[in-house]
Design a protein around this motif. Structure first.
Motif, PDB file in Angstrom:
ATOM      1  N   ARG A 166       0.825  -1.220   0.000  1.00 23.82           N
ATOM      2  CA  ARG A 166       0.000   0.000   0.000  1.00 23.82           C
ATOM      3  C   ARG A 166       0.857   1.267   0.000  1.00 23.82           C
ATOM      4  O   ARG A 166       0.611   2.189  -0.778  1.00 23.82           O
ATOM      5  CB  ARG A 166      -0.923  -0.011   1.220  1.00 23.82           C
ATOM      6  CG  ARG A 166      -1.790   1.239   1.346  1.00 23.82           C
ATOM      7  CD  ARG A 166      -2.647   1.193   2.583  1.00 23.82           C
ATOM      8  NE  ARG A 166      -3.505   2.358   2.679  1.00 23.82           N
ATOM      9  CZ  ARG A 166      -4.333   2.588   3.683  1.00 23.82           C
ATOM     10  NH1 ARG A 166      -4.425   1.716   4.679  1.00 23.82           N
ATOM     11  NH2 ARG A 166      -5.084   3.676   3.702  1.00 23.82           N
ATOM     12  N   HIS A 176      -4.323   2.390  -5.406  1.00 27.67           N
ATOM     13  CA  HIS A 176      -4.122   1.099  -4.733  1.00 27.67           C
ATOM     14  C   HIS A 176      -5.397   0.265  -4.852  1.00 27.67           C
ATOM     15  O   HIS A 176      -6.192   0.152  -3.919  1.00 27.67           O
ATOM     16  CB  HIS A 176      -3.761   1.337  -3.264  1.00 27.67           C
ATOM     17  CG  HIS A 176      -3.298   0.100  -2.565  1.00 27.67           C
ATOM     18  ND1 HIS A 176      -3.697  -0.227  -1.286  1.00 27.67           N
ATOM     19  CD2 HIS A 176      -2.468  -0.902  -2.963  1.00 27.67           C
ATOM     20  CE1 HIS A 176      -3.127  -1.359  -0.931  1.00 27.67           C
ATOM     21  NE2 HIS A 176      -2.386  -1.792  -1.926  1.00 27.67           N
ATOM     22  N   SER A 271      -7.297   1.446  -1.718  1.00 32.80           N
ATOM     23  CA  SER A 271      -6.936   0.305  -0.875  1.00 32.80           C
ATOM     24  C   SER A 271      -8.034  -0.755  -0.907  1.00 32.80           C
ATOM     25  O   SER A 271      -8.503  -1.227   0.137  1.00 32.80           O
ATOM     26  CB  SER A 271      -6.648   0.751   0.559  1.00 32.80           C
ATOM     27  OG  SER A 271      -5.515   1.586   0.599  1.00 32.80           O
TER      28      SER A 271
END
Length: 286
Positions: A166, A176, A271
């Motif tokens: 990350r 990400h 993420s």
């Protein structure tokens, strides 16, 4: 005064913490809540019901009010809207006399530690319905309980490596995000596999069912996902969206452009491990 909405994690932390305190056990106005412990068992706890309560924390007198607010926006019409209005949104309001917020911060920290210790083996699932994300917790399913294909070990390693990188993604200015497509006949374990992988990676999982959603509701759902931690997004039956490039009034309410934008465009969550399932992958738009 601090207000905590029921969709926030701190809401559950505080209710669980209050149940463990002597003042919580003495309360005469109580409600029932279920949680999962670290061994996977479900426990019923008694928490303060809606109304006013008081308790002592670090020799300070605190007042607590638990109330139900208005129905969430975008809940729909007809019976669905009535159901959303009946559910509403709950709030906890805690008041303490003084100028310092340190006592509130310490209370939230203690509540988080107590709840986390009791739920280290639980999976957090967020499901989008009635115009908002609704959270529930269930025991993690063991990795060994699912029969994976031979390449599943490489899949798990790929996901774990992606999560670990990350900081590198952010340093390089790269979104990400990583996507996977699980396809196969109904009942072959596509959704269960996603659940097991999320549990093994210790990730919360967000679940979206595109049936009945519109461009606007899909955009709202994605914008409400927390981006401070890694998570898995599970979109069931992605092939049901269809292959039309523009939204239509009759059958398809989500346009392909909006779908692509929320998956990997400006509106996409960061993420994020995206897992899409499909019974008919050959029908997906190229």
């Amino acid at each position: 005064t601090v207000d905590v909405e029921d969709k926030d994690d701190a809401y559950t932390w505080l209710l669980y913490w209050l149940n463990a305190q002597p003042s919580g056990k003495r309360s005469r106005r109580i409600a029932i809540k279920h949680i999962y412990l670290k061994d996977g068992t479900k426990q019923m706890i008694l928490v303060p019901s809606r109304g006013n309560h008081w308790f002592i924390y670090k020799r300070r007198l605190l007042w607590l009010n638990r109330a139900r607010g208005a129905a969430p926006q975008g809940a729909g019409t007809g019976q669905l809207n009535e159901l959303a209005a009946a559910m509403g949104q709950e709030f906890l309001t805690i008041q303490v006399v003084g100028r310092s917020r340190a006592v509130v911060g310490a209370l939230l920290e203690d509540a988080e530690k107590l709840f986390t210790a009791a739920n280290v083996n639980a999976l957090t699932i967020q499901k989008y319905q009635w115009g908002g994300w609704h959270k529930f917790i269930k025991p993690k399913r063991p990795f060994e309980s699912v029969i994976f294909p031979d390449h599943a070990e490489h899949l798990f390693a790929d996901m774990a490596l992606f999560i670990a990188q990350r900081d590198w993604y952010r340093k390089m200015g790269i979104p990400h995000r990583r996507g996977y497509l699980f396809h196969g006949p109904p009942g072959t374990g596509k959704s269960v596999s996603a659940e097991v992988l999320a549990g093994a990676l210790d990730l919360p999982i967000y679940v979206i069912n595109l049936a009945g959603m519109s461009d606007q509701s899909l955009e709202q759902a994605m914008s409400a996902i927390e981006n401070n931690t890694a998570a898995m997004l599970l979109i069931e039956d992605i092939d049901t969206v269809g292959t039309k490039r523009e939204a239509t009034i009759d059958k398809q309410k989500i346009s392909l452009g909006t779908l692509l934008n929320v998956l990997d465009g400006l509106l996409a969550a960061d993420s994020m491990l995206l897992v899409m399932t499909s019974n008919h992958p050959n029908t997906l738009d190229a």
